[in-house]
Scaffold this motif. Structure first.
Motif, short mmCIF file in Angstrom:
data_model
loop_
_atom_site.label_atom_id
_atom_site.label_comp_id
_atom_site.label_asym_id
_atom_site.label_seq_id
_atom_site.Cartn_x
_atom_site.Cartn_y
_atom_site.Cartn_z
N PHE A 83 -5.12 0.50 -5.03
CA PHE A 83 -5.06 0.30 -6.47
C PHE A 83 -6.18 1.03 -7.19
CE2 PHE A 83 -2.03 -3.01 -5.56
CZ PHE A 83 -1.30 -3.16 -6.72
N SER A 84 -7.33 1.16 -6.55
CA SER A 84 -8.46 1.84 -7.19
C SER A 84 -8.23 3.35 -7.28
CB SER A 84 -9.76 1.57 -6.42
OG SER A 84 -9.79 2.29 -5.19
N GLN A 85 -7.28 3.86 -6.53
CA GLN A 85 -7.02 5.29 -6.51
C GLN A 85 -5.81 5.71 -7.33
OE1 GLN A 85 -9.03 7.67 -5.10
NE2 GLN A 85 -10.41 5.94 -4.79
N ILE A 86 -4.89 4.79 -7.62
CA ILE A 86 -3.68 5.18 -8.33
C ILE A 86 -4.03 5.70 -9.71
CG2 ILE A 86 -3.18 2.85 -9.19
CD1 ILE A 86 -0.18 3.55 -8.82
N SER A 87 -3.42 6.80 -10.10
CA SER A 87 -3.84 7.51 -11.31
C SER A 87 -3.03 7.18 -12.54
CB SER A 87 -3.79 9.03 -11.05
OG SER A 87 -2.50 9.41 -10.60
N VAL A 104 0.84 -1.21 0.00
CA VAL A 104 0.00 0.00 0.00
C VAL A 104 0.87 1.25 0.00
CG1 VAL A 104 -1.63 1.36 1.37
CG2 VAL A 104 -2.02 -1.09 1.04
N ASP A 105 1.91 1.26 0.82
CA ASP A 105 2.81 2.41 0.87
C ASP A 105 3.48 2.65 -0.49
OD1 ASP A 105 2.22 2.81 3.52
OD2 ASP A 105 4.03 1.84 4.29
N ALA A 106 3.88 1.56 -1.16
CA ALA A 106 4.55 1.69 -2.46
C ALA A 106 3.60 2.24 -3.52
CB ALA A 106 5.11 0.33 -2.88
N ILE A 107 2.37 1.73 -3.53
CA ILE A 107 1.38 2.22 -4.50
C ILE A 107 1.09 3.70 -4.26
CG2 ILE A 107 -1.06 2.07 -5.16
CD1 ILE A 107 0.59 -0.05 -6.47
N ASN A 108 0.92 4.07 -3.00
CA ASN A 108 0.65 5.48 -2.68
C ASN A 108 1.83 6.38 -3.05
OD1 ASN A 108 -1.90 4.86 -1.71
ND2 ASN A 108 -1.26 4.71 0.41
N LYS A 109 3.03 5.88 -2.85
CA LYS A 109 4.24 6.64 -3.20
C LYS A 109 4.29 6.89 -4.71
CE LYS A 109 9.31 6.47 -2.91
NZ LYS A 109 10.48 5.69 -2.41
N ALA A 110 4.02 5.86 -5.50
CA ALA A 110 4.04 6.02 -6.95
C ALA A 110 2.95 6.99 -7.40
CB ALA A 110 3.86 4.66 -7.62
N ASP A 111 1.79 6.90 -6.79
CA ASP A 111 0.67 7.75 -7.18
C ASP A 111 0.96 9.21 -6.89
OD1 ASP A 111 -1.94 8.21 -8.18
OD2 ASP A 111 -2.71 8.34 -6.14
N ALA A 112 1.69 9.47 -5.82
CA ALA A 112 1.96 10.85 -5.41
C ALA A 112 3.08 11.50 -6.23
CB ALA A 112 2.33 10.88 -3.92
N ASP A 113 3.78 10.72 -7.02
CA ASP A 113 4.93 11.22 -7.78
C ASP A 113 4.48 11.63 -9.18
OD1 ASP A 113 7.30 11.71 -9.09
OD2 ASP A 113 8.31 9.91 -8.35
N ALA A 114 4.47 12.92 -9.47
CA ALA A 114 4.05 13.41 -10.78
C ALA A 114 5.01 12.97 -11.89
CB ALA A 114 3.95 14.93 -10.76
N GLY A 115 6.19 12.51 -11.51
CA GLY A 115 7.17 12.04 -12.48
C GLY A 115 7.00 10.58 -12.86
N VAL A 116 5.92 9.95 -12.40
CA VAL A 116 5.64 8.55 -12.71
C VAL A 116 4.49 8.47 -13.70
CG1 VAL A 116 4.86 6.33 -11.77
CG2 VAL A 116 6.48 7.73 -10.48
N SER A 117 4.64 7.65 -14.73
CA SER A 117 3.56 7.45 -15.70
C SER A 117 3.10 6.01 -15.82
CB SER A 117 3.98 7.95 -17.10
OG SER A 117 4.04 9.35 -17.13
N CYS A 118 3.84 5.07 -15.21
CA CYS A 118 3.44 3.67 -15.29
C CYS A 118 4.11 2.90 -14.16
CB CYS A 118 3.84 3.07 -16.64
SG CYS A 118 3.16 1.42 -16.96
N VAL A 119 3.42 1.87 -13.67
CA VAL A 119 3.95 0.99 -12.63
C VAL A 119 3.95 -0.44 -13.15
CG1 VAL A 119 3.51 -0.02 -10.34
CG2 VAL A 119 3.26 2.45 -10.70
N VAL A 120 5.05 -1.14 -12.92
CA VAL A 120 5.11 -2.58 -13.19
C VAL A 120 5.11 -3.30 -11.85
CG1 VAL A 120 6.52 -4.47 -14.08
CG2 VAL A 120 6.34 -2.33 -15.37
#
Length: 265
Positions: free
Chosen positions: A98-102, A36-52
């Motif tokens: 996961f339902s919130q990650i953009s 959960v922490d990792a997903i939230n961290k990725a979502d908060a980073d405007a420099g991220v466009s995709c997660v594997v």
């Protein structure tokens, strides 16, 4: 002790790796919290466009940690209300995150994705599987139900009839059947699994960053609104996106037959 979830950013791609191979990446309390922490961290980073989303070891995830589940009643004598709260404050935080990650999430499923492990894969936007992948909704085998959103997610992906068959029989399906069901979009050889996941991720991050996020939002909200409401939302988003430099750059690059350079604006 090694981190139970690994987080690595390379350009605009984040790789989140489940890292408890000794338990086949069972979704224990510590792994749930770290994921959960990792997903939230990725979502908060405007420099991220995709997660594997990947996994170390021979399995993507064997599902819930049976030792923890057994201990609830056999050792801790938890009441029904306490068990309900355990789910709400624990594993159920994963589907909500996961339902919130953009940005899009690509699951690279290796080995077993069983029970909550199968449900974890369904939380992702794109799922590809290695040829040895095995999937199952195995909750009834241990006398419980999908407590992590599987009963909501799975029918929306593979249809009610096939979801019912998986849910009510607990049968194990291989990668070929998962592809036939639409549970995954591709099956590749095991040694090419991550390579293909990154190929797809590179395709995603080669597109305008803000348009990626708006597409993800449009697809997600489409599940719970009328066609008219979705069209209204799309028109609103277009009004914003078509004013951006990235939109103009995309069109110019196509007309000039060159690679675009997007700036997220």
């Amino acid at each position: 002790m090694a981190d139970v979830v690994l987080y690595e950013k390379n350009d605009r791609i984040v790789t989140i790796t489940l890292n408890k191979p000794e338990t086949r990446n069972a979704l224990s309390k510590d792994l749930c919290e770290a994921l959960v922490d990792a997903i939230n961290k990725a979502d908060a980073d405007a420099g991220v466009s995709c997660v594997v989303l990947a996994a170390n070891g021979k399995s993507f995830s064997s599902g819930g940690n049976l030792h923890e589940i057994k201990a609830m009643t056999a050792e801790q004598n938890m009441t029904p209300l306490e068990i309900e709260n355990w789910y709400k404050t624990g594993i159920q935080r994963i589907p909500l995150a996961f339902s919130q990650i953009s940005v899009p999430v690509i699951a690279a499923v290796n080995g077993h994705a069983i029970g909550a492990g199968n449900d974890l894969s369904t939380m992702c936007d794109i799922r590809i599987a290695g040829e040895d992948a095995i999937f199952a909704e195995s909750f009834l085998r241990v006398g419980i139900i999908p407590g992590d959103g599987g009963a909501w997610l799975l029918p929306r992906i593979i249809g009610q009839a096939r979801a019912n068959q998986m849910l009510f029989t607990g049968e194990f399906i291989d990668a070929a059947k998962a592809l036939d069901y639409g549970l995954v979009s591709e099956v590749v050889t095991n040694d090419k699994l991550l390579e293909r996941a990154y190929e797809l991720a590179e395709m995603v991050v080669g597109l305008p960053p803000l348009a990626i996020r708006k597409t993800k939002e449009l697809v997600r909200t489409a599940q719970s609104v009328t066609l008219k409401e979705n069209l209204d939302q799309a028109a609103l988003f277009q009004g914003v996106l078509q004013q951006l430099d990235d939109h103009r750059e995309a069109i110019d690059a196509i007309l000039e037959k060159r690679k675009p350079v997007f700036k997220g604006a």
